[in-house]
Write a protein that holds these residues in place. Sequence first.
Motif, PDB file in Angstrom:
ATOM      1  N   MET A   1      52.571  32.879  62.743  1.00  0.00           N
ATOM      2  CA  MET A   1      53.388  32.567  63.896  1.00  0.00           C
ATOM      3  C   MET A   1      52.793  33.234  65.129  1.00  0.00           C
ATOM      4  SD  MET A   1      57.140  32.957  62.170  1.00  0.00           S
ATOM      5  CE  MET A   1      57.911  32.718  63.762  1.00  0.00           C
ATOM      6  N   ASP A   2      52.526  32.427  66.150  1.00  0.00           N
ATOM      7  CA  ASP A   2      51.838  32.929  67.342  1.00  0.00           C
ATOM      8  C   ASP A   2      52.714  33.851  68.173  1.00  0.00           C
ATOM      9  OD1 ASP A   2      49.816  31.314  66.455  1.00  0.00           O
ATOM     10  OD2 ASP A   2      50.214  29.698  67.901  1.00  0.00           O
ATOM     11  N   ASN A   3      54.003  33.541  68.255  1.00  0.00           N
ATOM     12  CA  ASN A   3      54.889  34.297  69.139  1.00  0.00           C
ATOM     13  C   ASN A   3      55.963  35.046  68.355  1.00  0.00           C
ATOM     14  OD1 ASN A   3      56.076  31.877  68.385  1.00  0.00           O
ATOM     15  ND2 ASN A   3      57.276  31.701  70.267  1.00  0.00           N
ATOM     16  N   THR A  77      69.209  29.293  67.701  1.00  0.00           N
ATOM     17  CA  THR A  77      68.839  29.905  68.981  1.00  0.00           C
ATOM     18  C   THR A  77      68.221  28.930  69.965  1.00  0.00           C
ATOM     19  OG1 THR A  77      66.641  30.463  68.160  1.00  0.00           O
ATOM     20  CG2 THR A  77      68.386  32.085  67.803  1.00  0.00           C
ATOM     21  N   GLY A  78      67.635  27.853  69.446  1.00  0.00           N
ATOM     22  CA  GLY A  78      66.929  26.926  70.320  1.00  0.00           C
ATOM     23  C   GLY A  78      65.603  27.466  70.817  1.00  0.00           C
ATOM     24  N   LEU A  79      65.102  28.519  70.192  1.00  0.00           N
ATOM     25  CA  LEU A  79      63.831  29.111  70.611  1.00  0.00           C
ATOM     26  C   LEU A  79      62.654  28.268  70.141  1.00  0.00           C
ATOM     27  CD1 LEU A  79      64.562  32.877  69.862  1.00  0.00           C
ATOM     28  CD2 LEU A  79      64.538  31.744  72.081  1.00  0.00           C
ATOM     29  N   ASN A  80      61.589  28.321  70.899  1.00  0.00           N
ATOM     30  CA  ASN A  80      60.382  27.571  70.566  1.00  0.00           C
ATOM     31  C   ASN A  80      59.476  28.419  69.684  1.00  0.00           C
ATOM     32  OD1 ASN A  80      58.360  25.626  70.576  1.00  0.00           O
ATOM     33  ND2 ASN A  80      57.403  26.495  72.393  1.00  0.00           N
ATOM     34  N   ILE A  81      59.261  27.967  68.457  1.00  0.00           N
ATOM     35  CA  ILE A  81      58.395  28.693  67.525  1.00  0.00           C
ATOM     36  C   ILE A  81      57.007  28.073  67.575  1.00  0.00           C
ATOM     37  CG2 ILE A  81      57.996  29.285  65.112  1.00  0.00           C
ATOM     38  CD1 ILE A  81      60.960  29.251  64.656  1.00  0.00           C
ATOM     39  N   GLN A  82      56.017  28.909  67.802  1.00  0.00           N
ATOM     40  CA  GLN A  82      54.632  28.454  67.860  1.00  0.00           C
ATOM     41  C   GLN A  82      53.862  28.997  66.657  1.00  0.00           C
ATOM     42  OE1 GLN A  82      53.368  30.079  71.579  1.00  0.00           O
ATOM     43  NE2 GLN A  82      54.357  28.501  72.809  1.00  0.00           N
ATOM     44  N   CYS A  83      52.988  28.162  66.083  1.00  0.00           N
ATOM     45  CA  CYS A  83      52.201  28.626  64.941  1.00  0.00           C
ATOM     46  C   CYS A  83      50.795  28.034  64.996  1.00  0.00           C
ATOM     47  CB  CYS A  83      52.873  28.252  63.624  1.00  0.00           C
ATOM     48  SG  CYS A  83      52.830  26.488  63.250  1.00  0.00           S
ATOM     49  N   SER A  84      49.858  28.810  64.512  1.00  0.00           N
ATOM     50  CA  SER A  84      48.481  28.345  64.346  1.00  0.00           C
ATOM     51  C   SER A  84      48.153  28.381  62.865  1.00  0.00           C
ATOM     52  CB  SER A  84      47.500  29.228  65.122  1.00  0.00           C
ATOM     53  OG  SER A  84      47.708  29.092  66.513  1.00  0.00           O
TER      54      SER A  84
END
Length: 198
Positions: A1-3, A77-84
């Motif tokens: 997970m990037d963030n 939460t509606g948070l944006n999950i970023q992954c590489s």
Amino acid sequence: MDNFHELQEALQQGSDIMMAELATLFRDKVSQAHTCARLEKDVFAILYQDANLDKTMRIAELIRKAIMKEGKNIAGTGLNIQCSIGIAGINDNAPHYLELIDRAEEAANAALDANKNGISFYQAPAKATEDQTDEAVDLIRDAMVEDSFSLHFQPIVSLRANKGICNYEVLLRLQDEDNADAISQATLSPAWIAPQPA
């Protein structure tokens, strides 16, 4: 997970719920024929039972999109999950599993550096392979000049009753000055296979 660290700060103890729901997402999206695991607090891994790289890349893209789409609903939460995502191939010459994990992580970091939410396939450093091949070519050429090769015949014995020796396998070995094997079969990897001299 990037963030992950940003999400952890925003969710506090709710980050545990987020990771549990992410694990559920993996379980729902990945067939039971494959193996999913959580390696670290923000790192998941899939042992994918398919040698087809194109198919593996498509599956990785589907997982990436699912995390981006459904991640907004995780923990409410509606948070944006970023992954590489990093991919490392496994074949007959693959190293220890810890090295494979390092390769996948290196590929994921390359995807992160190039573009967050990306996918990257591990590529072995080209120069190391070229150097090894050059060394193998020199070694074989020297052995041809110095007549350092020897032939060995190994019987192939049938396991069926009363068959005995049914064939022979011919082995070409490189020897050192003491007539001992200079290099082992394990050392002479496919990367050592030299092209025929022009």
